[in-house]
Motif scaffolding. Structure first.
Motif, PDB file in Angstrom:
ATOM      1  N   VAL A   1       2.996   3.472 -19.941  1.00 18.31           N
ATOM      2  CA  VAL A   1       4.032   2.535 -19.494  1.00 18.31           C
ATOM      3  C   VAL A   1       3.755   1.115 -19.988  1.00 18.31           C
ATOM      4  CG1 VAL A   1       4.644   3.913 -17.474  1.00 18.31           C
ATOM      5  CG2 VAL A   1       2.873   2.171 -17.266  1.00 18.31           C
ATOM      6  N   SER A   2       2.882   0.971 -20.970  1.00 17.30           N
ATOM      7  CA  SER A   2       2.659  -0.322 -21.610  1.00 17.30           C
ATOM      8  C   SER A   2       3.772  -0.590 -22.610  1.00 17.30           C
ATOM      9  CB  SER A   2       1.317  -0.305 -22.326  1.00 17.30           C
ATOM     10  OG  SER A   2       1.316   0.702 -23.331  1.00 17.30           O
ATOM     11  N   LEU A   3       3.707  -1.745 -23.281  1.00 22.38           N
ATOM     12  CA  LEU A   3       4.699  -2.051 -24.316  1.00 22.38           C
ATOM     13  C   LEU A   3       4.600  -1.052 -25.468  1.00 22.38           C
ATOM     14  CD1 LEU A   3       4.292  -5.928 -24.285  1.00 22.38           C
ATOM     15  CD2 LEU A   3       6.334  -4.659 -23.580  1.00 22.38           C
ATOM     16  N   SER A   4       3.380  -0.660 -25.833  1.00 24.07           N
ATOM     17  CA  SER A   4       3.219   0.371 -26.859  1.00 24.07           C
ATOM     18  C   SER A   4       3.798   1.699 -26.390  1.00 24.07           C
ATOM     19  CB  SER A   4       1.734   0.544 -27.209  1.00 24.07           C
ATOM     20  OG  SER A   4       1.218  -0.615 -27.820  1.00 24.07           O
TER      21      SER A   4
ATOM     22  N   VAL B   1      10.707  -2.088  -4.670  1.00 23.83           N
ATOM     23  CA  VAL B   1      11.384  -0.803  -4.482  1.00 23.83           C
ATOM     24  C   VAL B   1      11.772  -0.204  -5.835  1.00 23.83           C
ATOM     25  CG1 VAL B   1      13.452   0.303  -3.543  1.00 23.83           C
ATOM     26  CG2 VAL B   1      12.192  -1.376  -2.165  1.00 23.83           C
ATOM     27  N   LEU B   2      12.298  -1.046  -6.736  1.00 30.56           N
ATOM     28  CA  LEU B   2      12.653  -0.567  -8.074  1.00 30.56           C
ATOM     29  C   LEU B   2      11.415  -0.114  -8.846  1.00 30.56           C
ATOM     30  CD1 LEU B   2      15.325  -3.201  -9.207  1.00 30.56           C
ATOM     31  CD2 LEU B   2      15.708  -0.792  -8.630  1.00 30.56           C
ATOM     32  N   LEU B   3      10.339  -0.880  -8.759  1.00 34.15           N
ATOM     33  CA  LEU B   3       9.113  -0.526  -9.458  1.00 34.15           C
ATOM     34  C   LEU B   3       8.533   0.771  -8.917  1.00 34.15           C
ATOM     35  CD1 LEU B   3       7.055  -1.406 -11.588  1.00 34.15           C
ATOM     36  CD2 LEU B   3       5.891  -2.736  -9.815  1.00 34.15           C
ATOM     37  N   ASN B   4       8.637   0.963  -7.612  1.00 35.13           N
ATOM     38  CA  ASN B   4       8.171   2.190  -6.985  1.00 35.13           C
ATOM     39  C   ASN B   4       8.950   3.397  -7.505  1.00 35.13           C
ATOM     40  OD1 ASN B   4       6.355   3.249  -4.820  1.00 35.13           O
ATOM     41  ND2 ASN B   4       8.286   3.957  -3.966  1.00 35.13           N
ATOM     42  N   ALA B   5      10.284   3.254  -7.548  1.00 35.61           N
ATOM     43  CA  ALA B   5      11.123   4.352  -8.052  1.00 35.61           C
ATOM     44  C   ALA B   5      10.833   4.630  -9.523  1.00 35.61           C
ATOM     45  CB  ALA B   5      12.597   4.004  -7.853  1.00 35.61           C
ATOM     46  N   ALA B   6      10.658   3.567 -10.317  1.00 40.21           N
ATOM     47  CA  ALA B   6      10.384   3.747 -11.745  1.00 40.21           C
ATOM     48  C   ALA B   6       9.051   4.458 -11.955  1.00 40.21           C
ATOM     49  CB  ALA B   6      10.380   2.391 -12.443  1.00 40.21           C
ATOM     50  N   THR B   7       8.055   4.144 -11.135  1.00 42.63           N
ATOM     51  CA  THR B   7       6.750   4.793 -11.263  1.00 42.63           C
ATOM     52  C   THR B   7       6.864   6.284 -11.041  1.00 42.63           C
ATOM     53  OG1 THR B   7       5.614   2.777 -10.531  1.00 42.63           O
ATOM     54  CG2 THR B   7       4.387   4.838 -10.387  1.00 42.63           C
TER      55      THR B   7
ATOM     56  N   PRO C   1      16.436   5.129 -22.470  1.00 44.25           N
ATOM     57  CA  PRO C   1      15.669   3.899 -22.218  1.00 44.25           C
ATOM     58  C   PRO C   1      14.166   4.072 -22.170  1.00 44.25           C
ATOM     59  CG  PRO C   1      16.531   4.744 -20.162  1.00 44.25           C
ATOM     60  CD  PRO C   1      17.075   5.633 -21.238  1.00 44.25           C
ATOM     61  N   GLY C   2      13.648   5.300 -22.298  1.00 46.68           N
ATOM     62  CA  GLY C   2      12.203   5.489 -22.312  1.00 46.68           C
ATOM     63  C   GLY C   2      11.563   5.182 -20.971  1.00 46.68           C
ATOM     64  N   ARG C   3      10.376   4.627 -21.007  1.00 48.44           N
ATOM     65  CA  ARG C   3       9.650   4.328 -19.768  1.00 48.44           C
ATOM     66  C   ARG C   3      10.378   3.233 -19.002  1.00 48.44           C
ATOM     67  NH1 ARG C   3       8.054   8.003 -21.662  1.00 48.44           N
ATOM     68  NH2 ARG C   3       9.570   8.636 -20.102  1.00 48.44           N
ATOM     69  N   LEU C   4      10.651   3.514 -17.728  1.00 45.59           N
ATOM     70  CA  LEU C   4      11.395   2.570 -16.887  1.00 45.59           C
ATOM     71  C   LEU C   4      10.486   1.509 -16.274  1.00 45.59           C
ATOM     72  CD1 LEU C   4      13.655   5.176 -15.062  1.00 45.59           C
ATOM     73  CD2 LEU C   4      14.236   3.772 -17.047  1.00 45.59           C
ATOM     74  N   THR C   5       9.210   1.840 -16.095  1.00 45.03           N
ATOM     75  CA  THR C   5       8.277   0.889 -15.491  1.00 45.03           C
ATOM     76  C   THR C   5       8.090  -0.346 -16.365  1.00 45.03           C
ATOM     77  OG1 THR C   5       7.114   2.728 -14.441  1.00 45.03           O
ATOM     78  CG2 THR C   5       5.942   0.631 -14.581  1.00 45.03           C
ATOM     79  N   THR C   6       8.086  -0.147 -17.684  1.00 50.71           N
ATOM     80  CA  THR C   6       7.775  -1.243 -18.614  1.00 50.71           C
ATOM     81  C   THR C   6       8.747  -2.413 -18.506  1.00 50.71           C
ATOM     82  OG1 THR C   6       6.958   0.492 -20.088  1.00 50.71           O
ATOM     83  CG2 THR C   6       7.120  -1.736 -20.986  1.00 50.71           C
ATOM     84  N   PRO C   7      10.071  -2.183 -18.617  1.00 54.07           N
ATOM     85  CA  PRO C   7      10.973  -3.345 -18.508  1.00 54.07           C
ATOM     86  C   PRO C   7      10.915  -4.019 -17.145  1.00 54.07           C
ATOM     87  CG  PRO C   7      12.223  -1.287 -18.621  1.00 54.07           C
ATOM     88  CD  PRO C   7      10.806  -0.953 -18.953  1.00 54.07           C
ATOM     89  N   ILE C   8      10.649  -3.268 -16.073  1.00 49.91           N
ATOM     90  CA  ILE C   8      10.542  -3.895 -14.756  1.00 49.91           C
ATOM     91  C   ILE C   8       9.320  -4.804 -14.700  1.00 49.91           C
ATOM     92  CG2 ILE C   8      10.178  -3.444 -12.297  1.00 49.91           C
ATOM     93  CD1 ILE C   8      11.866  -0.956 -12.580  1.00 49.91           C
TER      94      ILE C   8
ATOM     95  N   LEU D   1       0.823  -1.212   0.000  1.00 48.29           N
ATOM     96  CA  LEU D   1       0.000   0.000   0.000  1.00 48.29           C
ATOM     97  C   LEU D   1       0.853   1.256   0.000  1.00 48.29           C
ATOM     98  CD1 LEU D   1      -2.811  -1.089   2.485  1.00 48.29           C
ATOM     99  CD2 LEU D   1      -3.091  -0.609   0.046  1.00 48.29           C
ATOM    100  N   GLY D   2       2.127   1.115   0.360  1.00 52.67           N
ATOM    101  CA  GLY D   2       3.044   2.244   0.285  1.00 52.67           C
ATOM    102  C   GLY D   2       3.621   2.450  -1.100  1.00 52.67           C
ATOM    103  N   GLY D   3       3.165   1.652  -2.074  1.00 53.14           N
ATOM    104  CA  GLY D   3       3.639   1.812  -3.445  1.00 53.14           C
ATOM    105  C   GLY D   3       3.128   3.092  -4.064  1.00 53.14           C
TER     106      GLY D   3
END
Length: 385
Positions: A237-240, A327-333, A345-352, A125-127
């Motif tokens: 942050v999708s593949l598209s 933690v990585l996904l939180n930072a990428a968001t 690298p574009g959107r960071l959330t997508t590769p994670i 929930l802290g995400g």
């Protein structure tokens, strides 16, 4: 527990500041405006420019954040809240989102002691995705509840109830996030569930549109199509969205995005052919793929993974790796939020998310070998004894 509590404390402070700056619930503004159109007897205006003009009267001096993209039934649901001032209605909506997120996470895997859920729930929930969903006034809590109820009732062989929950709640909020799940269920030939889901979606999408105005259904389809080719599609942050963030809103980005989304849909179908192993991790991978498939995916939509993240953390296997991934996904968001710059690298959330889906698939298959090895080891100990 400590990480999650610290994040939630920071978010509460930020939420108070956003409330003072009238930014709290800003994404709820189009829904509130559409609800006003229904309440005032002008439902045909909810997708048109008149709705944008109404924004200026609700929050003077504040430009609307986006057009209304939900099905007409969503405006019908929110219409009673428009009798309250927007400031009060947005706070009530934010509180409702919190309740839905918590309720969906508890209902998803029933039967576990509540104390085992506390620490994983606080961390998840802290995400950033939970914070953004609540303070911006999004609808993901409704979709999450539908997904959680569907998977729980499906495990109890209540296919019709599971399908209705998925179709009605997912159809009311964000049906485009459920494409991968639909492919998975079709491949597994769970036809009763699929038919019930289709019936539920029709009930909340088509029926309200026909009752309110005969043109609303086409307006809804047009609004969804235009959202997928947004001039700022590189913020998705999708593949598209990843392809748009590399190549801009070009033909190359559209074709590459479609091919990658198709590959993710094929992977979701392949998961539907798998049996045995760890169903929890397989279904978590499926929901992750379903998120990646849709063109219109933003950081707060990752909240659909909340019940799966909590359930996997409760299981305890590979917990350290998952916490590091969160933690990585939180930072990428946070880094991706509001960013529309072009270039890899574009959107960071997508590769994670891609790595997370692959890891869950690997873990779901590896669990079969792990169980067999444990049984062989136990049998060997019995023979030695």
């Amino acid at each position: 527990m400590v990480i999650g509590a610290a994040l939630i404390a920071v978010y509460l402070v930020v939420g108070v500041e956003l409330g003072r700056s009238t930014s709290l619930g800003i994404d709820f503004l189009p829904t509130y405006s559409a609800g006003m159109a229904v309440a005032n007897g002008h439902p045909a205006e909810m997708y048109h420019r008149a709705g944008g003009l109404r924004h200026a009267t609700i929050l003077p001096g504040h430009a609307p954040s986006q057009a209304f993209l939900n099905p007409p039934g969503a405006a019908l649901v929110v219409a009673p809240l428009t009798r309250l001032p927007f400031a009060f209605a947005s706070v009530l909506w934010a509180l409702l989102q919190v309740v839905l997120l918590v309720a969906g996470s508890i209902l998803f895997r029933g039967g576990r002691p509540r104390r085992d859920l506390v620490a994983p729930a606080v961390l998840c929930l802290g995400g950033a995705w939970c914070f953004l969903d609540v303070v911006l006034g999004q609808w993901d809590g409704v979709t999450l509840l539908g997904v959680a109820l569907c998977w729980r009732w499906r495990a109890q062989d209540r296919a019709v109830a599971a399908g209705l929950a998925l179709g009605m709640l997912g159809g009311l909020a964000k049906p485009h996030l459920l494409v991968g799940m639909a492919v998975y269920l079709l491949v597994r030939r769970e036809l009763r569930l699929v038919v019930a889901a289709a019936a539920g979606a029709l009930a909340v999408i088509v029926v309200p549109a026909l009752l309110l105005s005969p043109h609303l259904l086409m307006d809804f389809v047009h609004s969804m199509g235009s959202s997928g080719i947004d001039p700022l599609s590189q913020r998705f942050v999708s593949l598209s969205g990843l392809m748009y963030s590399w190549f801009g809103n070009s033909s190359l980005a559209r074709v590459a995005g479609l091919l990658l989304s198709g590959a993710a849909a094929v992977a979701a179908g392949w998961l539907g052919t798998r049996h045995g192993g760890d169903p929890l991790r397989r279904e978590a991978a499926l929901v992750t793929l379903s998120l990646l498939i849709t063109p219109h995916l933003l950081g707060y939509d990752v909240v659909l993974l909340l019940p799966f993240l909590i359930a996997v953390l409760v299981d305890g296997r590979q917990r350290t790796m998952l916490v590091a991934g969160l933690v990585l996904l939180n930072a990428a968001t946070w880094l991706d939020t509001g960013t529309a710059s072009l270039f890899p690298p574009g959107r960071l959330t997508t590769p994670i998310l891609c790595v997370l889906a692959g890891w869950w698939i690997w873990e779901s298959r590896r669990s079969v070998a792990a169980v067999a090895a444990d049984e062989d080891r136990a049998a060997g100990l019995v023979l030695v004894a």
